[in-house]
Design a protein around this motif. Structure first.
Motif, PDB file in Angstrom:
ATOM      1  N   VAL A 134      82.628   8.575  12.765  1.00  0.00           N
ATOM      2  CA  VAL A 134      83.294   7.312  12.466  1.00  0.00           C
ATOM      3  C   VAL A 134      84.386   7.093  13.507  1.00  0.00           C
ATOM      4  N   CYS A 135      84.148   6.146  14.388  1.00  0.00           N
ATOM      5  CA  CYS A 135      85.128   5.812  15.414  1.00  0.00           C
ATOM      6  C   CYS A 135      85.931   4.597  14.957  1.00  0.00           C
ATOM      7  N   THR A 136      87.208   4.811  14.718  1.00  0.00           N
ATOM      8  CA  THR A 136      88.088   3.709  14.335  1.00  0.00           C
ATOM      9  C   THR A 136      88.639   3.071  15.599  1.00  0.00           C
ATOM     10  N   PHE A 180      76.325   7.008  14.002  1.00  0.00           N
ATOM     11  CA  PHE A 180      77.618   6.660  14.577  1.00  0.00           C
ATOM     12  C   PHE A 180      78.042   5.282  14.080  1.00  0.00           C
ATOM     13  N   ILE A 181      79.287   5.189  13.609  1.00  0.00           N
ATOM     14  CA  ILE A 181      79.848   3.915  13.158  1.00  0.00           C
ATOM     15  C   ILE A 181      81.081   3.601  14.000  1.00  0.00           C
ATOM     16  N   GLU A 182      81.100   2.433  14.600  1.00  0.00           N
ATOM     17  CA  GLU A 182      82.319   1.939  15.239  1.00  0.00           C
ATOM     18  C   GLU A 182      82.908   0.870  14.327  1.00  0.00           C
ATOM     19  N   ALA A 183      84.088   1.145  13.783  1.00  0.00           N
ATOM     20  CA  ALA A 183      84.767   0.199  12.900  1.00  0.00           C
ATOM     21  C   ALA A 183      85.831  -0.529  13.719  1.00  0.00           C
ATOM     22  N   VAL A 184      85.626  -1.800  13.938  1.00  0.00           N
ATOM     23  CA  VAL A 184      86.531  -2.590  14.776  1.00  0.00           C
ATOM     24  C   VAL A 184      87.684  -3.113  13.925  1.00  0.00           C
ATOM     25  N   THR A 185      88.866  -2.600  14.174  1.00  0.00           N
ATOM     26  CA  THR A 185      90.029  -2.920  13.354  1.00  0.00           C
ATOM     27  C   THR A 185      91.254  -3.021  14.257  1.00  0.00           C
ATOM     28  N   TYR A 186      92.436  -2.837  13.666  1.00  0.00           N
ATOM     29  CA  TYR A 186      93.657  -2.970  14.456  1.00  0.00           C
ATOM     30  C   TYR A 186      94.777  -2.137  13.840  1.00  0.00           C
ATOM     31  N   ARG A 187      95.523  -1.474  14.709  1.00  0.00           N
ATOM     32  CA  ARG A 187      96.697  -0.721  14.261  1.00  0.00           C
ATOM     33  C   ARG A 187      97.885  -1.678  14.258  1.00  0.00           C
ATOM     34  N   MET A 188      98.315  -2.080  13.064  1.00  0.00           N
ATOM     35  CA  MET A 188      99.389  -3.061  12.955  1.00  0.00           C
ATOM     36  C   MET A 188     100.747  -2.495  13.357  1.00  0.00           C
ATOM     37  N   GLY A 189     100.956  -1.225  13.130  1.00  0.00           N
ATOM     38  CA  GLY A 189     102.241  -0.609  13.443  1.00  0.00           C
ATOM     39  C   GLY A 189     102.206   0.167  14.742  1.00  0.00           C
ATOM     40  N   PRO A 190     103.179   1.024  14.953  1.00  0.00           N
ATOM     41  CA  PRO A 190     103.205   1.855  16.159  1.00  0.00           C
ATOM     42  C   PRO A 190     102.172   2.977  16.087  1.00  0.00           C
ATOM     43  N   HIS A 191     101.909   3.574  17.232  1.00  0.00           N
ATOM     44  CA  HIS A 191     100.982   4.719  17.262  1.00  0.00           C
ATOM     45  C   HIS A 191     101.501   5.824  16.346  1.00  0.00           C
ATOM     46  N   THR A 192     102.738   6.180  16.501  1.00  0.00           N
ATOM     47  CA  THR A 192     103.482   7.003  15.537  1.00  0.00           C
ATOM     48  C   THR A 192     104.884   6.408  15.476  1.00  0.00           C
TER      49      THR A 192
END
Length: 374
Positions: free
Chosen positions: A198-200, A259-271
């Motif tokens: 699962v690739c986010t 294999f799953i590529e889930a196309v999304t978005y990180r709304m906040g910082p990486h950490t």
């Protein structure tokens, strides 16, 4: 089973060339590749997925707040990625084994993690806050992509045990460029291992956009290894649930990895040590905010008359209780003696570890004792 991947002007970031069951407005649409995998999903299941995503977001909000208050050393936010994590994890069977990265808080939650499990490792109190075999979930991996090899190794062991368990490796778009992930895919394909990758794809590998490392959708790489793939809307919990069911079925029937590529978005910082305003613009963030995974399920439930005040109140109460328990776990944590960091490293006594313990003890003895009452 591969969702068609066609070249476009912006190959790696095309968010429309994905399999989808819920539009950003919460409209249920048909997809011939996915529909049969969610034919049994009723209103109760949808409410459960909504509740899970709300609780996950609350855990994440609490984690960020605790880090900002100095109670945690670090926190990797997952806001915006709730549908990918909850949708895929809820499709797993109890005896399947998940190998998450550091950001998959939702996978740990869905697999049975307790409030303390979300924070004590980030506080530096434990190497791992849960026994992986209690919830069939490996310790969250910090080393980028390493868990892909672990997942494939576990899957190859499952083959030799003769069971139909499946292992799952979770990683981000940045990890897809790591040798570990590609080597894992080679082994998985060669041995037809029952593993799901699962690739986010949350668009950013720390401060590098996905277009730096991918000129074509990441799911398009898997067929080159002989692995079927699917590219789904990672903000659509129903599509993620369906895609994972497809992938798990493929593995259980002896067809090998998927294999799953889930196309999304990180709304906040990486950490929480990162400042995303230095490398991305507000317009991009706002565009993705309008694609919120929780809001679209709420819209669907409302359209079906399944989102009433009683349900909202129960979810809010559950979220409040969980947030309070997470905070209490962090605030009441007891810091152990520094030497215990070397406990449980090996199952049996080890001369090298004994030497390390002796040297670390001598180092600690070099500090003056704290004054009483300080």
């Amino acid at each position: 089973m591969t969702h068609t991947l066609t070249p476009t002007a912006d190959l790696a970031t095309d968010i429309e060339d994905v399999a989808r069951l819920l539009t950003p407005d919460g409209e249920r649409i048909a997809d011939p590749e996915l529909d049969r995998w969610v034919a049994d999903v009723d209103a109760a299941t949808l409410r459960g997925l909504y509740r899970d995503m709300v609780l996950l977001r609350r855990i994440d909000t609490e984690g960020v707040a605790l880090q900002r208050q100095g109670q945690l050393g670090l926190w990797p936010p997952c806001q915006g990625q709730e549908a990918t994590q909850i949708g895929t994890a809820r499709a797993l069977r109890a005896d399947d084994f998940a190998f998450p990265s550091y950001r998959e808080t939702g996978v740990v939650y869905a697999r049975g993690g307790k409030p303390a499990d979300f924070v004590l490792a980030w506080r530096g109190e434990e190497h791992s806050t849960y026994n992986p075999y209690d919830i069939n979930t490996a310790t969250q991996q910090i080393i980028i992509g390493a868990q892909a090899l672990h997942a494939v190794g576990y899957a190859m062991g499952v083959q030799r045990d003769g069971t139909d368990q499946v292992s799952v490796a979770y990683f981000g778009d940045g990890a897809s460029s790591q040798g570990d992930v590609n080597e894992a895919m080679v082994f998985a394909s060669s041995f037809r291992a029952p593993v799901v990758f699962v690739c986010t794809n949350n668009q950013w590998a720390i401060s590098e956009p996905v277009t730096v490392q991918a000129k074509f959708p990441i799911a398009g790489r898997a067929p080159g290894f002989g692995i079927p793939s699917m590219r789904v809307d990672g903000n659509d919990v129903l599509a993620c649930f369906a895609a994972m069911r497809w992938a798990l079925d493929n593995a259980r029937r002896g067809n090998g990895p998927a294999f799953i590529e889930a196309v999304t978005y990180r709304m906040g910082p990486h950490t929480t040590s990162d400042d995303p305003t230095r490398y991305r613009d507000k317009e991009e963030v706002e565009k993705w905010r309008r694609r919120d995974p929780i809001a679209r399920v709420e819209a669907l439930l409302r359209s079906r008359g399944e989102f009433d005040e009683a349900f909202v109140a129960s979810v809010e109460a559950d979220a409040d209780a969980l947030a309070a328990a997470v905070r209490e776990a962090a605030m009441t944590a007891k810091t152990r003696d520094p030497l215990t960091v070397l406990d449980n490293v090996y199952a049996e006594p080890h001369s090298g570890l004994a030497e390390q313990r002796e040297r670390f003890s001598a180092y600690l003895d070099g500090f003056a004792p704290a004054a009483e009452g300080v």
